[in-house]
Design a protein around this motif. Structure first.
Motif, PDB file in Angstrom:
ATOM      1  N   UNK A 101       0.862  -1.178   0.000  1.00 50.23           N
ATOM      2  CA  UNK A 101       0.000   0.000   0.000  1.00 50.23           C
ATOM      3  C   UNK A 101       0.898   1.228   0.000  1.00 50.23           C
ATOM      4  N   UNK A 102       1.025   1.862  -1.160  1.00 48.09           N
ATOM      5  CA  UNK A 102       1.935   2.995  -1.320  1.00 48.09           C
ATOM      6  C   UNK A 102       1.230   4.336  -1.259  1.00 48.09           C
ATOM      7  N   UNK A 148       2.785   9.501 -12.570  1.00 51.83           N
ATOM      8  CA  UNK A 148       3.540  10.510 -11.816  1.00 51.83           C
ATOM      9  C   UNK A 148       3.604  11.852 -12.554  1.00 51.83           C
ATOM     10  N   UNK A 149       2.798  12.013 -13.585  1.00 49.77           N
ATOM     11  CA  UNK A 149       2.881  13.169 -14.486  1.00 49.77           C
ATOM     12  C   UNK A 149       2.734  14.526 -13.800  1.00 49.77           C
ATOM     13  N   UNK A 150       2.012  14.600 -12.690  1.00 42.20           N
ATOM     14  CA  UNK A 150       1.823  15.894 -12.006  1.00 42.20           C
ATOM     15  C   UNK A 150       3.114  16.391 -11.358  1.00 42.20           C
ATOM     16  N   UNK A 178       4.997  12.526  -1.956  1.00 37.94           N
ATOM     17  CA  UNK A 178       4.951  13.960  -2.261  1.00 37.94           C
ATOM     18  C   UNK A 178       3.516  14.459  -2.340  1.00 37.94           C
ATOM     19  N   UNK A 179       2.655  13.657  -2.924  1.00 34.24           N
ATOM     20  CA  UNK A 179       1.253  14.030  -3.048  1.00 34.24           C
ATOM     21  C   UNK A 179       0.612  14.144  -1.660  1.00 34.24           C
ATOM     22  N   UNK A 180       0.854  13.152  -0.816  1.00 36.14           N
ATOM     23  CA  UNK A 180       0.280  13.123   0.532  1.00 36.14           C
ATOM     24  C   UNK A 180       0.775  14.285   1.391  1.00 36.14           C
ATOM     25  N   UNK A 181       2.043  14.659   1.206  1.00 40.57           N
ATOM     26  CA  UNK A 181       2.615  15.740   2.013  1.00 40.57           C
ATOM     27  C   UNK A 181       2.230  17.137   1.506  1.00 40.57           C
TER      28      UNK A 181
END
Length: 184
Positions: A101-102, A148-150, A178-181
């Motif tokens: 679960x990433x 990961x395009x964003x 990075x998204x979560x943070x």
């Protein structure tokens, strides 16, 4: 928003049980009790030039019980989560794959058959499950870049990698972090 707090990716403890559907998995809500042992199956892949192995897992369940449960998405032993996204009927011969679960994407690998030039070759297959939609994506270089395009910086780093597919899990994990943070 309250529902997103119950996503399995936000849980520290996985309820042991059998997930009939993706939705049961997504919300850590198995519909059947898990009280079976797990058998680990060593599956080699590749050719003389490039080879490896991945563990597949089987639930030690008798055939009639598996048939009575029917098609399943996966199961948890309380520590790990195992999936078989083919939604096949549960049986002692059904292979499951341990997932990581990433974050938004849950990663797993298995050994699959590929017909190349008229001969069958066992190869490593890398997949992710989007925790929001349940969509399963087979990872190739293009698919990783789309996921990961964003994060333009991460895409640029990925482009420079020599063995991109071998690094796909690492890059998806970095993207999720990075998204979560809130960095994206």
């Amino acid at each position: 928003m309250a529902q997103s707090q119950n996503l399995i990716i936000n849980e520290r403890v996985y309820k042991p049980g059998i997930y009939k559907t993706f939705e049961e998995f997504k919300f850590n809500n198995p519909s059947f009790i898990f009280n079976y042992s797990i058998e680990q199956i060593y599956k080699p892949y590749g050719s003389v030039l490039s080879s490896g192995s991945v563990n597949h897992y089987r639930m030690n369940i008798d055939k009639p019980m598996g048939k009575s449960i029917g098609s399943v998405f996966g199961f948890s032993d309380g520590t790990n989560i195992y999936v078989n996204t083919s939604n096949s009927t549960l049986s002692p011969k059904l292979d499951f794959y341990k997932i990581d679960l990433l974050g938004q994407y849950c990663y797993y690998e298995f050994v699959g058959m590929n017909n190349i030039g008229g001969s069958n070759l066992l190869q490593l297959v890398r997949n992710v499950i989007d925790i929001e939609s349940g969509k399963v994506t087979v990872l190739g270089k293009k698919e990783v870049k789309k996921l990961i395009a964003k994060d333009k910086e991460l895409v640029a780093m990925y482009e420079k990698e020599e063995k991109k597919l071998d690094k796909s899990k690492e890059y998806i994990k970095k993207y999720n972090e990075r998204f979560k943070s809130g960095q994206l």
